[in-house]
Motif scaffolding. Structure first.
Motif, PDB file in Angstrom:
ATOM      1  N   VAL A 117       3.243  39.636   9.485  1.00  0.00           N
ATOM      2  CA  VAL A 117       4.213  40.674   9.170  1.00  0.00           C
ATOM      3  C   VAL A 117       3.439  41.970   8.980  1.00  0.00           C
ATOM      4  CG1 VAL A 117       6.001  41.419   7.575  1.00  0.00           C
ATOM      5  CG2 VAL A 117       5.716  38.988   8.120  1.00  0.00           C
ATOM      6  N   PHE A 118       4.054  43.014   9.444  1.00  0.00           N
ATOM      7  CA  PHE A 118       3.315  44.229   9.621  1.00  0.00           C
ATOM      8  C   PHE A 118       4.313  45.339   9.310  1.00  0.00           C
ATOM      9  CE2 PHE A 118       2.051  47.112  13.273  1.00  0.00           C
ATOM     10  CZ  PHE A 118       0.835  47.526  12.758  1.00  0.00           C
ATOM     11  N   GLY A 119       4.293  45.775   8.050  1.00  0.00           N
ATOM     12  CA  GLY A 119       5.287  46.765   7.627  1.00  0.00           C
ATOM     13  C   GLY A 119       6.613  46.099   7.342  1.00  0.00           C
ATOM     14  N   GLU A 120       7.649  46.909   7.145  1.00  0.00           N
ATOM     15  CA  GLU A 120       8.951  46.366   6.759  1.00  0.00           C
ATOM     16  C   GLU A 120       9.802  45.994   7.946  1.00  0.00           C
ATOM     17  OE1 GLU A 120      10.952  48.980   4.076  1.00  0.00           O
ATOM     18  OE2 GLU A 120       9.378  48.627   2.586  1.00  0.00           O
ATOM     19  N   ARG A 121       9.496  46.574   9.052  1.00  0.00           N
ATOM     20  CA  ARG A 121      10.354  46.459  10.208  1.00  0.00           C
ATOM     21  C   ARG A 121       9.658  45.925  11.445  1.00  0.00           C
ATOM     22  NH1 ARG A 121      15.694  48.138  10.640  1.00  0.00           N
ATOM     23  NH2 ARG A 121      16.448  47.584   8.583  1.00  0.00           N
ATOM     24  N   SER A 122       8.433  45.449  11.307  1.00  0.00           N
ATOM     25  CA  SER A 122       7.790  44.971  12.534  1.00  0.00           C
ATOM     26  C   SER A 122       6.805  43.840  12.243  1.00  0.00           C
ATOM     27  CB  SER A 122       7.101  46.122  13.272  1.00  0.00           C
ATOM     28  OG  SER A 122       6.050  46.621  12.481  1.00  0.00           O
ATOM     29  N   ILE A 123       6.540  43.093  13.290  1.00  0.00           N
ATOM     30  CA  ILE A 123       5.543  42.033  13.200  1.00  0.00           C
ATOM     31  C   ILE A 123       4.548  42.221  14.337  1.00  0.00           C
ATOM     32  CG2 ILE A 123       7.087  40.343  12.146  1.00  0.00           C
ATOM     33  CD1 ILE A 123       7.372  39.085  14.947  1.00  0.00           C
ATOM     34  N   ALA A 124       3.374  41.611  14.175  1.00  0.00           N
ATOM     35  CA  ALA A 124       2.398  41.623  15.251  1.00  0.00           C
ATOM     36  C   ALA A 124       2.343  40.215  15.814  1.00  0.00           C
ATOM     37  CB  ALA A 124       1.039  42.040  14.713  1.00  0.00           C
ATOM     38  N   LEU A 125       2.719  40.057  17.071  1.00  0.00           N
ATOM     39  CA  LEU A 125       2.683  38.739  17.723  1.00  0.00           C
ATOM     40  C   LEU A 125       1.250  38.420  18.090  1.00  0.00           C
ATOM     41  CD1 LEU A 125       5.558  38.371  20.329  1.00  0.00           C
ATOM     42  CD2 LEU A 125       5.107  37.043  18.255  1.00  0.00           C
TER      43      LEU A 125
END
Ligand code: ADP
Ligand code: MG
Length: 578
Positions: A469-477
């Motif tokens: 999870v990367f920030g509140e609105r994004s993820i790093a696949l």
């Protein structure tokens, strides 16, 4: 033989608790009640004679425990039964009957006679009931057991008689019913006679498989695969046919619970789910399932003819039945090579006759090898069911040479099916192959997606996804399923989140299997080559080989066919060559 228990009239308290209803609707309902009584009496042989579709006469003769004079006094009384005493007994029903109203209701609308004798008694007794007028028991000569004769059904209720259908229809209902009893009680001998002709006959002491063969013939019986499973307080046994044997109707999907034929929506859904990927739309499988559960696990007291039940814990069905059906279907699939063997024989025969006795391996190699066959090589290819010549047309269809003509393959549908099987297998084995990304791919997600990612983390990892999870609105696949091209991975993940959302985030054990199917379906569609993707010859051949599609009929996960065959005979007909 069962020991005869005395018949008693139920207390009003119990009567009010049982779901009463019209039990006599047509002759088959009479047969049902009388056969159930004979079975409850421990009969080993039951003979059913009917005349005029049962309207003129239904006579059932059994060798069960019989009744004494005292019982016969009460046999036609309303709510008189030997099978139920207190309200608590309703929780533990182990007999087919328990309401004590069948003979009373049948007697009220027919001319009924019962002749019965217990094994211990020196003589038998007979009672009669003419539309409710009861003639008390009188001594009469009889063999041990019971004979119930119901004459002129609805003679005193002409309005109901009007609803009776033709003799054929009424007999059809009776035949279906007796067939189901035969299946549920393979150890009991049954004989059904209509207007003096034997309609059906099964010897006593059979096991389930022999009984199925007696009823449906050797061909179907040979195609049946056993199903079995057990859990505390529950046992499942049964037989099913693989996707090669299907029906246009659902009559050969039969469910039995504690010896009773039932219709059950949950079981129906579980069976449909199991066959979902292998059956065409509008076709029905052949499935016979026999469940035995602790009587307290179901409520049979919800339907007047007890044709429907209420499960106290429907999860039981998903946990016990669904995996057992899957296993049996896999076995059915594995059993296919037997057919492939026959197929290869047929192919060889067809090729030989096609070559008109020229018979040389060389010829065959020329036709079905790569076009550069040598003597002998072609034969080897034939016996291996070789690598057929294949062309791609319109970047969408593969046209292949097969020994008896031409096969046309829908490349997307076939590849989807291949991927589906592979992904499903991997999912159940632990997980699909994942591919680490050298550079993580950022993906925007919603707050609710984040919740689903967390709840469904286990499942999504099995599907080959890893992320942080990367920030509140994004993820790093960080890893994606190897079968899916990288650009499509975010779409696949979104689809999976959509599936999880539709299930309210439920990834629990119970419907894990069904979920796997949905997941495999979603991923396979994305992982498969599309209509419009150009394939080179190696790719096309690899696809055909891996699928084995030319050796057996496959359907795609949506139930559409993947391969069409055009035989030489068909081609010759079309071209007017014969
Ligand atoms: P139920 O089966 O619900 O008890 P029925 O009206 O069908 O009610 O039958 C009433 C009673 O008659 C049964 O409880 C049983 O004791 C007795 N009986 C009926 N048929 C037979 C039979 N074929 N052999 C022995 N007893 C029978
Ligand atoms: Mg009964």
């Amino acid at each position: 033989m069962e020991k005869s228990r005395a018949i008693r009239v139920l207390s009003p308290e119990v009567v009010n608790k049982i779901s009463a209803g019209e039990v006599v609707e047509r002759p088959a309902s009479v047969v049902k009640e009388l056969v159930e009584n004979a079975l409850d009496a421990g009969a080993g042989r039951i003979e059913i004679q009917v005349e005029e579709g049962g309207r003129r006469l239904v006579r059932i003769v059994d060798d069960g425990c019989g009744m004494g004079a005292g019982d016969l006094e009460l046999v036609f009384a309303a709510h008189a039964t030997s099978k139920l005493g207190a309200v608590e007994d309703l929780e533990q029903i182990a007999t087919l009957g328990f309401r004590g109203e069948a003979l009373a209701s049948i007697g009220a609308v027919s001319q009924a006679s019962i002749l019965s004798r217990t094994a211990q008694a020196e003589q038998g007794y007979a009672v009669h009931n003419r539309g409710g007028e009861i003639v008390p028991p009188r001594a009469a000569g009889a063999a041990p057991g019971t004979e119930v004769a119901i004459r002129n059904l609805f003679f005193n209720t002409p309005a109901r008689a009007k609803f009776l259908r033709t003799v054929r229809t009424e007999l059809g209902h009776i035949e279906d019913l007796v067939t189901r009893f035969c299946l549920a009680f393979p150890e009991v001998g049954f004989r059904l006679v209509h207007d003096g002709c034997e309609v059906l006959q099964t010897p006593p002491g059979e096991d389930r498989r022999t009984r199925l063969e007696s009823l449906y013939g050797r061909e179907l019986s040979a195609a049946l695969i056993p199903v079995s499973a057990a859990a505390p307080g529950a046992r499942l046994e049964g037989f099913l046919a693989g996707p090669a044997v299907t029906r246009s109707h659902a009559r050969d999907m039969l469910f039995f619970l504690n010896g009773r034929h039932i219709r059950d929506r949950i079981l129906l859904r579980v069976v449909r789910d199991a066959y979902r990927d292998v059956l065409h739309h509008g076709r029905y499988p052949v499935v016979f399932l026999f469940m035995d559960v602790d009587p307290s696990a179901v409520d049979v007291n919800v339907h007047p003819t007890k044709a429907e039940v209420r499960w106290r814990d429907p999860k039981l069905l998903h946990m016990l039945v669904a995996p057992a059906l899957r296993r049996a279907l896999v076995q059915a699939d594995l059993a296919q090579p037997v057919e492939t063997g026959e197929h290869a024989e047929r192919v060889r025969g067809a090729v030989e006759s096609y070559l008109g006795g020229a018979g040389a391996g060389y010829e065959y190699g020329r036709r079905y090898g790569q076009g550069h066959g040598h003597v002998g090589e072609g034969q080897a290819e034939l016996t291996q069911a070789g690598a057929p010549r294949v062309f791609q047309v319109h970047d969408s269809y593969l046209v292949c040479e097969v020994p008896d003509g031409i096969a046309i393959v829908d490349q997307h549908a076939l590849h989807e099916r291949v991927q589906y099987d592979r992904i499903l297998r991997k999912l159940t084995e632990g997980g699909v192959v994942a591919q680490r990304l050298l550079v993580a791919e950022e993906m925007e997600v919603s707050a609710s997606d984040l919740g689903l990612l967390e709840e469904g983390a286990d499942l999504l990892r099995r599907c080959g996804f890893e992320w942080s999870v990367f920030g509140e609105r994004s993820i790093a696949l960080e890893a994606t399923p190897a079968a899916v091209v990288r650009e499509q991975a975010p779409d696949v993940l979104r689809d999976l989140l959509g599936l999880l959302r539709a299930r309210g985030g439920n990834t629990g054990e119970i419907d894990g299997r069904t979920l796997f199917h949905e997941v495999a379906g979603t991923m396979a569609c994305k992982a498969a080559v599309r209509f419009g993707d150009r394939l080179n010859r190696e790719e096309a051949q690899a696809l055909l080989e891996e699928s084995g599609a030319l050796e057996r009929a496959f359907v795609c996960p949506h139930g559409r066919p993947t391969v069409l065959h055009l035989s030489f005979a068909e081609l010759e007909k079309r071209f007017g060559r014969r």
